[in-house]
Structure formats: structure tokens, C-alpha cells
Scaffold this motif. Structure first.
Motif, PDB file in Angstrom:
ATOM      1  N   MET A 133      42.029  41.620  52.452  1.00 26.57           N
ATOM      2  CA  MET A 133      43.019  40.714  51.865  1.00 26.57           C
ATOM      3  C   MET A 133      43.080  40.921  50.361  1.00 26.57           C
ATOM      4  O   MET A 133      42.152  41.489  49.768  1.00 26.57           O
ATOM      5  CB  MET A 133      42.712  39.265  52.246  1.00 26.57           C
ATOM      6  CG  MET A 133      41.346  38.767  51.854  1.00 26.57           C
ATOM      7  SD  MET A 133      40.855  37.252  52.731  1.00 26.57           S
ATOM      8  CE  MET A 133      42.288  36.231  52.546  1.00 26.57           C
ATOM      9  N   THR A 134      44.166  40.455  49.766  1.00 31.06           N
ATOM     10  CA  THR A 134      44.361  40.587  48.325  1.00 31.06           C
ATOM     11  C   THR A 134      43.095  40.145  47.579  1.00 31.06           C
ATOM     12  O   THR A 134      42.667  40.793  46.626  1.00 31.06           O
ATOM     13  CB  THR A 134      45.575  39.731  47.898  1.00 31.06           C
ATOM     14  OG1 THR A 134      46.689  40.132  48.697  1.00 31.06           O
ATOM     15  CG2 THR A 134      45.904  39.909  46.433  1.00 31.06           C
ATOM     16  N   GLU A 135      42.509  39.045  48.030  1.00 34.00           N
ATOM     17  CA  GLU A 135      41.318  38.499  47.363  1.00 34.00           C
ATOM     18  C   GLU A 135      40.108  39.424  47.492  1.00 34.00           C
ATOM     19  O   GLU A 135      39.089  39.208  46.849  1.00 34.00           O
ATOM     20  CB  GLU A 135      40.948  37.130  47.965  1.00 34.00           C
ATOM     21  CG  GLU A 135      41.893  36.003  47.598  1.00 34.00           C
ATOM     22  CD  GLU A 135      43.064  35.854  48.572  1.00 34.00           C
ATOM     23  OE1 GLU A 135      43.443  36.860  49.204  1.00 34.00           O
ATOM     24  OE2 GLU A 135      43.594  34.737  48.684  1.00 34.00           O
TER      25      GLU A 135
ATOM     26  N   TYR B  18      40.587  31.978  41.296  1.00 35.03           N
ATOM     27  CA  TYR B  18      41.955  32.443  41.055  1.00 35.03           C
ATOM     28  C   TYR B  18      42.282  32.302  39.568  1.00 35.03           C
ATOM     29  O   TYR B  18      41.631  31.520  38.849  1.00 35.03           O
ATOM     30  CB  TYR B  18      42.952  31.633  41.886  1.00 35.03           C
ATOM     31  CG  TYR B  18      42.893  31.910  43.374  1.00 35.03           C
ATOM     32  CD1 TYR B  18      43.306  33.134  43.881  1.00 35.03           C
ATOM     33  CD2 TYR B  18      42.412  30.947  44.258  1.00 35.03           C
ATOM     34  CE1 TYR B  18      43.251  33.391  45.251  1.00 35.03           C
ATOM     35  CE2 TYR B  18      42.354  31.197  45.627  1.00 35.03           C
ATOM     36  CZ  TYR B  18      42.773  32.428  46.115  1.00 35.03           C
ATOM     37  OH  TYR B  18      42.716  32.678  47.457  1.00 35.03           O
ATOM     38  N   LEU B  19      43.294  33.050  39.145  1.00 33.99           N
ATOM     39  CA  LEU B  19      43.706  33.030  37.741  1.00 33.99           C
ATOM     40  C   LEU B  19      43.999  31.597  37.301  1.00 33.99           C
ATOM     41  O   LEU B  19      44.670  30.846  38.013  1.00 33.99           O
ATOM     42  CB  LEU B  19      44.952  33.910  37.571  1.00 33.99           C
ATOM     43  CG  LEU B  19      45.438  34.121  36.142  1.00 33.99           C
ATOM     44  CD1 LEU B  19      44.401  34.863  35.307  1.00 33.99           C
ATOM     45  CD2 LEU B  19      46.751  34.900  36.130  1.00 33.99           C
TER      46      LEU B  19
ATOM     47  N   ASN C  22      52.401  27.677  45.729  1.00 32.82           N
ATOM     48  CA  ASN C  22      52.679  28.801  44.840  1.00 32.82           C
ATOM     49  C   ASN C  22      51.697  29.935  45.081  1.00 32.82           C
ATOM     50  O   ASN C  22      50.540  29.694  45.416  1.00 32.82           O
ATOM     51  CB  ASN C  22      52.554  28.340  43.382  1.00 32.82           C
ATOM     52  CG  ASN C  22      53.797  27.600  42.933  1.00 32.82           C
ATOM     53  OD1 ASN C  22      54.909  27.963  43.337  1.00 32.82           O
ATOM     54  ND2 ASN C  22      53.623  26.566  42.133  1.00 32.82           N
ATOM     55  N   PRO C  23      52.128  31.190  44.872  1.00 29.28           N
ATOM     56  CA  PRO C  23      51.179  32.303  44.969  1.00 29.28           C
ATOM     57  C   PRO C  23      50.074  32.125  43.925  1.00 29.28           C
ATOM     58  O   PRO C  23      50.312  31.531  42.879  1.00 29.28           O
ATOM     59  CB  PRO C  23      52.044  33.524  44.631  1.00 29.28           C
ATOM     60  CG  PRO C  23      53.453  33.099  44.787  1.00 29.28           C
ATOM     61  CD  PRO C  23      53.490  31.620  44.527  1.00 29.28           C
ATOM     62  N   LYS C  24      48.887  32.648  44.230  1.00 36.87           N
ATOM     63  CA  LYS C  24      47.763  32.519  43.294  1.00 36.87           C
ATOM     64  C   LYS C  24      47.329  33.912  42.818  1.00 36.87           C
ATOM     65  O   LYS C  24      47.375  34.875  43.589  1.00 36.87           O
ATOM     66  CB  LYS C  24      46.607  31.783  43.966  1.00 36.87           C
ATOM     67  CG  LYS C  24      46.955  30.320  44.255  1.00 36.87           C
ATOM     68  CD  LYS C  24      45.760  29.490  44.618  1.00 36.87           C
ATOM     69  CE  LYS C  24      45.457  29.431  46.093  1.00 36.87           C
ATOM     70  NZ  LYS C  24      46.518  28.929  46.954  1.00 36.87           N
ATOM     71  N   GLY C  25      46.904  33.993  41.555  1.00 38.40           N
ATOM     72  CA  GLY C  25      46.597  35.294  40.960  1.00 38.40           C
ATOM     73  C   GLY C  25      45.162  35.736  41.215  1.00 38.40           C
ATOM     74  O   GLY C  25      44.223  34.986  40.978  1.00 38.40           O
ATOM     75  N   VAL C  26      45.008  36.977  41.693  1.00 36.45           N
ATOM     76  CA  VAL C  26      43.680  37.571  41.882  1.00 36.45           C
ATOM     77  C   VAL C  26      43.509  38.611  40.778  1.00 36.45           C
ATOM     78  O   VAL C  26      44.295  39.562  40.693  1.00 36.45           O
ATOM     79  CB  VAL C  26      43.562  38.217  43.277  1.00 36.45           C
ATOM     80  CG1 VAL C  26      42.183  38.832  43.454  1.00 36.45           C
ATOM     81  CG2 VAL C  26      43.850  37.198  44.372  1.00 36.45           C
TER      82      VAL C  26
END
Ligand code: AMP
Length: 547
Positions: A329-331, A400-401, A191-195
Motif C-alpha cells: 500500500m501507499t503507506e 501522515y503529513l 480527504n486523501p492523506k500524505g505519505v
């Protein structure tokens, strides 16, 4: 002893209120989803963001609530960024290119209370409605005249919402570490992870990103962020532009070569940023008619995937536009490195300069980087040793969230980017590969990125991907998968002959196959997991021959 300076919080609202005072007449131009070009100023944008802030409160939303967007780069999306984060709510940009089940997953995981939707994505939301039971409000980002007939219950018209609200609103002050915005990774597995970004991390990142050797935005610039606001904060341009007073040109939903070219020329754009696929489309469009020039563009920032050498060279030598190769990157909010040349490098012969520009660049101030072996030991910065790229800094994710993925930092607080890279003595970093894409052949590593870049250097090749295929002796060997340019006939032998001398002999692909198109992720990267799946039973001719 504590310093005696004012402890003013770094808050996102201040970026836009600054622009509304010091650059109030500077334009924000949008190719709207409805069609026409819309233009207004920073002062207009800030006033409407205040109205929206009031309207959101009127809907019952509160400090800390999460507000989603499914939207292109437009002035309305910009108003939402500021109207939401500016009052302490969290702006959650959802990537509409993700699979629908992933979109439903992240809207629920993030606990979005409201979602703002561009006209393009109304059918998508209609389909997802049964899975979005916790979302209380859907706002369609258009005016009354363009409101669609929709099954979305109580769909709100954006223009009515904003124009019906008072502009009597003062941006509140709160702790700068408060969450401001949320973006999920476009994970190819799981699953995608929230930043979850904060006001402080965003402010620091944007200030550094505006620096001359980074995005280099100033008040005389006109910037066109083609990179979407749902892809890692559009690389901070919608934050940095108001800070610097640069004019913003928003492309809306049209990212084809002709549409981008038109905006570049008619709006006098000086700087633009996007992933290589967008520039491939623009350059192909320019190629069709040899007479087209880029008359105002000075700088193009290319990141998200490796910028091919041929692309950097074409921009520079044919169009006089300097390329800044960037990595992040997103992170990382997302910027980590940018490839601005250091003193003296601009005088190097073209080929040597290109060698440097093909690297992903140098760390910006505040980003610490190291490369390590599998046991976490640091490797030398000699431009040769490659290892896991680890990063640390004030705008890099610490978790991550909701704790997804557990502890993501090593004992020194470094985050593993999942990239494999070299660092050279000048500080330039070069991505060898994603750790999971690197081809392991006879105990040595082959860079799929280097092979792909070499292959797209052939004038008949539109796009190329390289994956590792099982080999009983070598473990893995490279397979080159090529999309030809329309009407071109290049075959395997010609491709391999072209590569000879450009790559190490033992890196030579064991086979070349031609396909009509390659699969991409939601952020335009090659989807290697799908290619590996498609070619899982593929037998290399080198094995067949040995049998
Ligand atoms: P995302 O979070 O979707 O922006 O993806 C980040 C990943 O994209 C990085 O970890 C890299 O693997 C890849 N990436 C970003 N920029 C570049 C670049 N200039 N060259 C090669 N890979 C890149």
C-alpha cells in the motif's frame, strides 16, 4: 561500542549516478505523450537530471521545497524524480485520476511550489487554476514544437528549461532521513492523506524490492512498469531499475492491450508490473487472436487488487509467464508481501500451486506482520484465523503529513493496514477483504474478494464485485454484481450453478445483478463505497420472499 564502518548516507541521487557509471549505455525507452518512441541511456538521463536540478534552483526553488507532478510514466518524469529528490527537494506525484477537487486539495495541502504537467493534463490544470494560487511555476512536459496554447500563466516549456540549464551540478550530501517524495492515499472516504517517504526508506525498500524473490530485477532484464509513477512509486521500479542496470520501458499514456503488447514484444521485456485491470485488458487482447505469444516476458507482478486465479493460470499455462502476486500500500512504499514460491512448491500439482499463488505472498525482509482480533490480541498463523493485518518496518509510514489522522500506530509501533487477512504456517498472507468491505453474515465473515475471484473464473464474466446488503435475519448477505464479456449472455442461474462447489454453501450470493460497468477508484480498485450507495435501497429476493 559503535561500529567503525563508513557512515555514508543512503541517497536517491546515488541510484542514478551509479547507473550512469556502471550501466551507462543501458536504455530507457518511452512511448511519448506526443506519440513517437523515445530512447536514450542512463548516462543521458543522469546528465539531464543534473541540468534539471540546476534549472529548479534557477527558478528560485530550495532544499525542502515540494514539487508536484501530474504525469504518466516517461523519461521526463524519471528525470524529474531524480532532479527533484536528488537535490533534497520533495517530489510529489499527484494522481491525475483523483477528483479535481481532491487534486486541488492535495496540491495545496502539500504546498507544491511548482507543478510539472504532461500535455494530457494541461486542460485539468487550466480548470483548477483558480484553486492553485500558491503554485509559483507550471512546467509543461514537452518541447517548443508541442507547446499548447494555454491559459496557464507563464507556462514553462520543459525542454527549454532543461536544455537551457548547465549540467555542472554535483549531487549534494545530506541526512538520509530527509524527505524525498510524497504520495497521497487515494482514500475513498475523507480527504486523501500524505505519505512522506525519506531517502533512507526509499533506498532500503528499493534494495529489498530488487531481491530475487521480490521483483527480481537484474542487469539483463528489461522492465515495463505499467503501474503509474503516481501510484505508490510505481512499486519502486524507477528506483530499483537503475540500481540493477535493468533496461526501463515506459508506456506513457497508452495502457490498452495492443499498446502494451507492442512494447512487450518490440522491446524484449522480461518483467512487468500492474494492477489486474491492466492484465485483463492485455489477456482479452491476446484472446482475440489465438496466435499471439509473449516471446520474451518471464515474470509479471500483479498487485493493487487481488489477482484472480484464472488470470494467474492463463499467464502460466497459456503463455509460460510466471505470476508473482504482490500486496502492499501507499503507506508501505509500497511493497509488503510477494508470492514467490518456496523450495519444493514449484513441483506441486498445478491446482495446489495455484492455491498458494492466489495468496498475496510472504513478507519481504524488514516487513514485520501480525494479525489481531478487535482487541489487539495476536491471532495464530494457521492459515485459518483471520484478523486485522498490522505491519511494522523501516519503509512503513509512522505518521501522515501534518499529523492528519493523529496517531496511526498501536502501542508496539504497528500500523493497521485496514485489511483483514490470514497468515499461514509457511508465512503466506491472504487478504480476506478490506475491513470495511467484509460481509458480516450471522456473526461470521464472508470474503467479498474470494467471491469476486470465483465469479471472474467464469469465461463469460469480464468483471465482478460483491457487496453486503442488509438482511433482517443475517445482518448482511452478499450481492454479486457482474459485468458480462461483450456479446455474452450468462444469467443468474448459470452464475450460481458455476459458483456451487467453489465456495462455502453459506457464502452463496443471495442475488446476482448484471451491469454494463463497475465504478473504480483512481488506482483501479473497485469503488465499493459507490456500489453500496447505488444499491442502498436494494432488496434481496431472499428478504422479499420471506415477507
Ligand atoms: P494503495 O495504497 O492505493 O496501493 O492501496 C492499498 C490497498 O490495496 C491495500 O491495503 C489492499 O486493500 C489493496 N491491495 C493491494 N494489493 C492487493 C492484492 N494483491 N490483493 C488484494 N488487495 C490488495
Amino acid at each position: 561500542m559503535r561500529g567503525l564502518m563508513q557512515e555514508r548516507p543512503l541517497l536517491i541521487s546515488s541510484f542514478l549516478s551509479f547507473a550512469a557509471i556502471y550501466h551507462k549505455d543501458r536504455e530507457i525507452v518511452t512511448r511519448t505523450i506526443e506519440g513517437p518512441i523515445h530512447r536514450y541511456t542512463y548516462a543521458d538521463c543522469e546528465r539531464r537530471a543534473r541540468k534539471l536540478a540546476n534549472a529548479l534552483k534557477g527558478l528560485g526553488l530550495q532544499f525542502g521545497d515540494v514539487v508536484g507532478t501530474l504525469a504518466w510514466n516517461t523519461y521526463r518524469h524519471l528525470e524529474i524524480w531524480y532532479g527533484v529528490s536528488g537535490q533534497g527537494m520533495v517530489c510529489h506525484t499527484i494522481n491525475p485520476r483523483l477528483f479535481p477537487n481532491q487534486i486541488a486539495y492535495i496540491a495545496n495541502h502539500a504546498e507544491d511550489k511548482a507543478i510539472f504537467v504532461d500535455l494530457t493534463f494541461v486542460p485539468l490544470v487550466e480548470k483548477l487554476l483558480p484553486h492553485l494560487g500558491n503554485v509559483k511555476h507550471f512546467v509543461i512536459m514537452t518541447d517548443r514544437a508541442h507547446m499548447p496554447a494555454t491559459s496557464i500563466p507563464d507556462a514553462i516549456c520543459y525542454e527549454e528549461l532543461v536544455e537551457g540549464a548547465s549540467d555542472d551540478f554535483t549531487w549534494p550530501e545530506f541526512d538520509e532521513n530527509t524527505a524525498s517524495s510524497l504520495c497521497y492515499t487515494s482514500g475513498t472516504t475523507g480527504n486523501p492523506k500524505g505519505v512522506l517517504y525519506s531517502h533512507r526508506s526509499t533506498a532500503l525498500h528499493s534494495m529489498v524490492a530488487n531481491g530475487k524473490d521480490a521483483l527480481g530485477m537484474g542487469s539483463t532484464d528489461a522492465v515495463l512498469p505499467v503501474v503509474p509513477m503516481f501510484h505508490a512509486n510505481a512499486w519502486s521500479i524507477p528506483y530499483g531499475a537503475p540500481m540493477s542496470g535493468a533496461k526501463i520501458v515506459m508506456p506513457g499514456a497508452a495502457m490498452d492491450g495492443a499498446s502494451i503488447y507492442e512494447l512487450l514484444e518490440t522491446e524484449g521485456v522480461t518483467m512487468t508490473a500492474a494492477v489486474p485491470t491492466v492484465w485483463l485488458m492485455l489477456l482479452q487482447y491476446l484472446e482475440k487472436d489465438g496466435g499471439r505469444t509473449l516471446s520474451t516476458l518471464k515474470r509479471v507482478v500483479i498487485g493493487g487488487s487481488a489477482a484472480p486465479r484464472s488470470m494467474i493460470e492463463t499467464f502460466e499455462t497459456r503463455f509460460g509467464v510466471s505470476v508473482c502476486h504482490a500486496w502492499g500500500m501507499t503507506e508501505m512504499s509500497p511493497l509488503g508481501t510477494l508470492g514467490s514460491l518456496k523450495a519444493g512448491m514449484e513441483k506441486l500439482p498445478l491446482e495446489e500451486r495455484l492455491d498458494i499463488q492466489c495468496k498475496q505472498g510472504r513478507a519481504v525482509f524488514c516487513v514485520e506482520m501480525k494479525i489481531t482480533d478487535d482487541d489487539g490480541n495476536e491471532l495464530p498463523r494457521d492459515g485459518k484465523a483471520f484478523g486485522h493485518l498490522m505491519v511494522r518496518g523501516p519503509w512503513i509510514a509512522g505518521a501522515y503529513l501534518k499529523g492528519d489522522g493523529g496517531n496511526i500506530l498501536d502501542q508496539d509501533g504497528f500500523f493497521d493496514t485496514g485489511d483483514v487477512a490470514t497468515l499461514d504456517p509457511e508465512g503466506f498472507m491472504q487478504i480476506t477483504d478490506r475491513a470495511k468491505d467484509v460481509i458480516k453474515s450471522g456473526g461470521e465473515w464472508i470474503s467479498s474478494i474470494d467471491l469476486e475471484n470465483a465469479a471472474v473464473g467464469h469465461p463469460d464474466v469480464a468483471e465482478a464485485a460483491v457487496i453486503g446488503i442488509f438482511h433482517p435475519k443475517w445482518d448482511e448477505r452478499p450481492l454479486l454484481i457482474v459485468v458480462r464479456k461483450a456479446g455474452k449472455e450468462i444469467g443468474k442461474e448459470e452464475m450460481l450453478t458455476f459458483l456451487a462447489g467453489k465456495i462455502a454453501k453459506w457464502w452463496m450470493p443471495d442475488d446476482v445483478v448484471f451491469v454494463d460497468e463497475l465504478p473504480h477508484t483512481a488506482t483501479g480498485k473497485l469503488l465499493k463505497t459507490k456500489l453500496r450507495e447505488d444499491f442502498k435501497d436494494y432488496k434481496l429476493p431472499t428478504i422479499v420472499a420471506a415477507e
